[in-house]
Enzyme design. Structure first.
Site, PDB file in Angstrom:
ATOM      1  N   ASP A  30       1.063  -0.857   0.286  1.00  0.00           N
ATOM      2  CA  ASP A  30       0.237   0.023   0.189  1.00  0.00           C
ATOM      3  C   ASP A  30       0.135   1.754   0.243  1.00  0.00           C
ATOM      4  O   ASP A  30       1.560   1.762   0.909  1.00  0.00           O
ATOM      5  CB  ASP A  30      -0.475   0.111   1.376  1.00  0.00           C
ATOM      6  CG  ASP A  30      -1.811   1.222   1.605  1.00  0.00           C
ATOM      7  OD1 ASP A  30      -1.908   2.408   0.885  1.00  0.00           O
ATOM      8  OD2 ASP A  30      -2.797   1.207   2.726  1.00  0.00           O
ATOM      9  N   GLU A  82      29.041   6.578  -1.039  1.00  0.00           N
ATOM     10  CA  GLU A  82      29.519   5.230  -1.216  1.00  0.00           C
ATOM     11  C   GLU A  82      28.654   4.342  -2.278  1.00  0.00           C
ATOM     12  O   GLU A  82      28.586   2.952  -2.101  1.00  0.00           O
ATOM     13  CB  GLU A  82      28.154   5.072  -0.142  1.00  0.00           C
ATOM     14  CG  GLU A  82      27.040   5.071  -0.042  1.00  0.00           C
ATOM     15  CD  GLU A  82      25.812   3.836   0.096  1.00  0.00           C
ATOM     16  OE1 GLU A  82      25.860   3.516   1.051  1.00  0.00           O
ATOM     17  OE2 GLU A  82      24.353   3.313  -0.964  1.00  0.00           O
ATOM     18  N   CYS A 114      26.486   7.321   4.792  1.00  0.00           N
ATOM     19  CA  CYS A 114      25.984   9.263   4.635  1.00  0.00           C
ATOM     20  C   CYS A 114      26.793  10.058   5.096  1.00  0.00           C
ATOM     21  O   CYS A 114      25.901  11.171   4.470  1.00  0.00           O
ATOM     22  CB  CYS A 114      24.450   9.153   5.130  1.00  0.00           C
ATOM     23  SG  CYS A 114      24.123   7.854   4.273  1.00  0.00           S
ATOM     24  N   ARG A 201      14.853  -2.914  12.515  1.00  0.00           N
ATOM     25  CA  ARG A 201      14.388  -1.409  13.400  1.00  0.00           C
ATOM     26  C   ARG A 201      15.148  -1.121  14.128  1.00  0.00           C
ATOM     27  O   ARG A 201      15.692  -0.317  14.480  1.00  0.00           O
ATOM     28  CB  ARG A 201      13.142  -2.802  13.558  1.00  0.00           C
ATOM     29  CG  ARG A 201      12.138  -2.655  13.183  1.00  0.00           C
ATOM     30  CD  ARG A 201      10.415  -3.135  14.287  1.00  0.00           C
ATOM     31  NE  ARG A 201      10.431  -2.104  14.567  1.00  0.00           N
ATOM     32  CZ  ARG A 201       9.340  -0.953  14.529  1.00  0.00           C
ATOM     33  NH1 ARG A 201       8.792  -2.002  13.241  1.00  0.00           N
ATOM     34  NH2 ARG A 201       8.850  -0.252  14.704  1.00  0.00           N
ATOM     35  N   HIS A 236      20.409  14.860   8.684  1.00  0.00           N
ATOM     36  CA  HIS A 236      20.831  13.835   7.874  1.00  0.00           C
ATOM     37  C   HIS A 236      19.113  13.205   7.834  1.00  0.00           C
ATOM     38  O   HIS A 236      17.903  13.163   8.501  1.00  0.00           O
ATOM     39  CB  HIS A 236      21.731  12.228   8.468  1.00  0.00           C
ATOM     40  CG  HIS A 236      21.612  11.520   7.154  1.00  0.00           C
ATOM     41  ND1 HIS A 236      21.591  12.040   6.137  1.00  0.00           N
ATOM     42  CD2 HIS A 236      21.289  10.768   7.360  1.00  0.00           C
ATOM     43  CE1 HIS A 236      21.213  10.887   5.335  1.00  0.00           C
ATOM     44  NE2 HIS A 236      21.345   9.614   6.433  1.00  0.00           N
ATOM     45  N   LYS A 241      10.458  11.161   7.882  1.00  0.00           N
ATOM     46  CA  LYS A 241      10.359  11.268   8.911  1.00  0.00           C
ATOM     47  C   LYS A 241      11.291  11.621  10.171  1.00  0.00           C
ATOM     48  O   LYS A 241      11.175  12.386  11.562  1.00  0.00           O
ATOM     49  CB  LYS A 241       9.326  10.286   9.836  1.00  0.00           C
ATOM     50  CG  LYS A 241       7.751  10.214   9.279  1.00  0.00           C
ATOM     51  CD  LYS A 241       6.745  10.784  10.095  1.00  0.00           C
ATOM     52  CE  LYS A 241       5.682  11.564   9.231  1.00  0.00           C
ATOM     53  NZ  LYS A 241       5.003   9.871   9.206  1.00  0.00           N
ATOM     54  N   ASN A 268      16.299   9.975   0.130  1.00  0.00           N
ATOM     55  CA  ASN A 268      17.273  10.143   0.664  1.00  0.00           C
ATOM     56  C   ASN A 268      18.800   9.747  -0.194  1.00  0.00           C
ATOM     57  O   ASN A 268      18.937   8.655  -1.153  1.00  0.00           O
ATOM     58  CB  ASN A 268      17.702   8.543   1.456  1.00  0.00           C
ATOM     59  CG  ASN A 268      18.835   8.841   2.475  1.00  0.00           C
ATOM     60  OD1 ASN A 268      19.575   9.259   2.519  1.00  0.00           O
ATOM     61  ND2 ASN A 268      19.626   7.492   3.290  1.00  0.00           N
ATOM     62  N   SER A 298      26.082   5.682   8.767  1.00  0.00           N
ATOM     63  CA  SER A 298      25.833   4.434   9.378  1.00  0.00           C
ATOM     64  C   SER A 298      27.547   3.875   9.811  1.00  0.00           C
ATOM     65  O   SER A 298      27.714   3.554   8.813  1.00  0.00           O
ATOM     66  CB  SER A 298      25.274   3.477   8.552  1.00  0.00           C
ATOM     67  OG  SER A 298      23.338   3.928   8.276  1.00  0.00           O
TER      68      SER A 298
END
Ligand SMILES: [Zn+2]
Lengths: 349, 150
Positions: A30, A82, A114, A201, A236, A241, A268, A298
């Site tokens: 969705d 990267e 990043c 997560r 960043h 969100k 991103n 990261s």
């Protein structure tokens, strides 16, 4: 004290876009709820003839168009990405040649997920401060990869920004910078692999939020500043969100981050993300404005910057290169099939 | 491309990356690619050919839509190849990008952009150079949105 900071800036966003809806429909998901969950409507897609080198050249040329410095006076080029086109052969050599800065300069490619672009700004800043170079060019650019069907496919996009760092005609003085680095395996791509892997997560709390929060608080503590001392803040933006929640958590308002929040419209751009966000702020910033920026890469680490816009911003020919808003609006939508062709999802050897 | 191809490309980098041409200081004609001597002044031009970086702006004087391409360009069809008259005078043949096929027209103002020209498969060298895009590709977003949105 002499100001050291940004002398000029430029950015580039490829023109192709794909909507989150279009990607979701291919995988039976969705689109509406994914789009809402991520805070991303659509993302930029590189054309078949665009890569990190071409994006970097466009950003560097835009920066040069806005000022009148001789490219031969650029003593260092560091490019953070990267997705360097070659595993061995620096992107910086191609960019150096394409802007006429070769051969007497330092060049190296940077890699720190990043935040490699902001790491490049720190190196240029230090070299200028040490009077080893007159100008340094720091670029962050990516054509980020995401495996077909992976959650990252909704956000991984392409774009970049570049900053000429020096101490003459500084438009944005870098007052201070600091970093925060730990060994955190939230996201990685093994050598020789096409697509990255991630800790699902796990990537939120101990990674993005912890590093940006610690780094930002450290810098504000060092400078004895508060969020309300800043006119703009850029964090960043792996999606639309996270930067909104981190801003809130740190005490910045949505109004402060709005101008530098680009991910909802282009996705991103990895190493390009905070660089494009800062470019967007510089597009409209006025003398005296104070800017706070924290990147995240990261692996993991953050770089924070405290920046003040100077009177010289009025002398810079900002109109000589496209503004971020214009590049966001200049777009062509592609369907998933075209996207697959452009990003080489259908490759075989 | 063979290794001799790589070497040839490498020698042409100043022209391909930066549109480096030259000018005959005897008759003021400008050349791209640069010439050893001026074909008009011949001996008189010896020692008078001056390197000149072209602005990269020009107008389309003719074009062709390529529907059937050699192997390395198959993923790009249909694409536009055009002859452009540069503001400084010389004509240049180049691909036009960021322009819909139905929008291309003679007289259109274009500017150079840096793109991948070719790559030797997944293992060979990548060749970069100039292509051109419409000058106003960033200013006509309203028009573009109308026809690009499904
Ligand atoms: Zn002549």
């Amino acid at each position: 004290m002499t100001d050291i900071g940004i002398v000029s800036y430029g950015a580039y966003i490829p023109r192709n876009r794909i909507k989150v809806d279009e990607i979701a429909s291919v995988w039976g998901k969705d689109g509406g709820s994914i789009s809402k969950g991520l805070g991303i409507y659509e993302k930029s897609v590189p054309s078949i003839d665009e890569d990190t080198a071409t994006i970097s050249v466009e950003a560097a040329r835009a920066a040069l168009k806005r000022c009148s410095i001789n490219p031969k006076e650029i003593g260092a080029i560091y490019i953070g990405s990267e997705s360097h086109p070659y595993a061995v052969k620096p992107t910086g050599t191609i960019v150096g040649e394409a802007i006429g800065a070769t051969p007497e300069l330092m060049v190296a490619d940077y890699e720190f997920a990043c935040k490699a672009g902001t790491a490049a700004i720190q190196s240029c800043f230090a070299l200028v401060k040490a009077s080893m170079i007159k100008y340094g060019l720091a670029i962050g650019a990516d054509t980020s990869q995401a495996a077909p069907g992976d959650a990252l496919e909704f956000s991984a996009s392409a774009g970049g920004g570049g900053f000429i760092i020096g101490k003459e005609n500084v438009i944005a003085s870098i007052n201070s910078t600091c970093s925060f680095t730990t060994d955190t395996p939230d996201f990685w791509r093994r050598a020789e692999r096409k697509y990255p892997a991630h800790g699902g997560r796990f990537t939120g709390g101990p990674a993005y939020f912890k590093h940006i929060t610690s780094c930002s608080l450290n810098l504000m503590k060092k400078l004895d500043t508060k969020p309300e001392d800043y006119d703009y803040a850029i964090f960043h933006q792996p999606n639309g969100k996270f930067p909104v929640s981190i801003a809130k958590k740190l005490g910045f308002s949505f109004d402060q981050i709005k101008q530098g929040l680009i991910a909802p419209y282009i996705g991103n751009t990895y190493s390009g993300a905070t660089m494009i966000g800062l470019s967007s702020v510089l597009d409209i910033a006025k003398s005296g404005d104070r800017v706070f920026l924290t990147s995240y890469g990261s692996g993991a680490g953050s770089d924070s910057f405290d920046i003040t816009i100077t009177d010289n911003i009025n002398m810079l020919h900002r109109e000589n290169a496209p503004y971020i808003e214009q590049m966001i609006k200049s777009k062509k939508y592609v369907d998933y099939g075209t996207y697959a062709k452009l990003t080489d999802l259908l490759y075989w050897e | 491309m063979s290794s001799s191809g790589v070497a040839r490309f490498w020698r042409e980098i100043p022209q391909r990356y930066n549109l480096l041409g030259n000018k005959c200081n005897s008759c003021n004609k400008i050349f791209f690619p640069p010439k050893e001597s001026c074909p008009f002044c011949r001996r008189k031009s010896i020692g008078k050919m001056k390197e000149l970086k072209l602005s990269g702006k020009g107008k389309i004087i003719t074009y062709s839509i390529i529907h059937s391409a050699i192997e390395n360009f198959q993923k790009q069809i249909p694409y536009i190849i055009s002859i452009i008259k540069l503001d400084e005078g010389p004509n240049i043949t180049a691909q036009i990008v960021d322009c819909e096929i139905e929008k291309i027209k003679i007289g259109m103002k274009v500017e150079n952009t840096f793109r991948k020209i070719q790559e030797d498969g997944y293992t060979g060298a990548i060749y970069y150079g100039y292509k051109f895009r419409p000058c106003d590709s960033l200013l006509t977003e309203k028009e573009q949105c109308k026809c690009d949105t499904k």
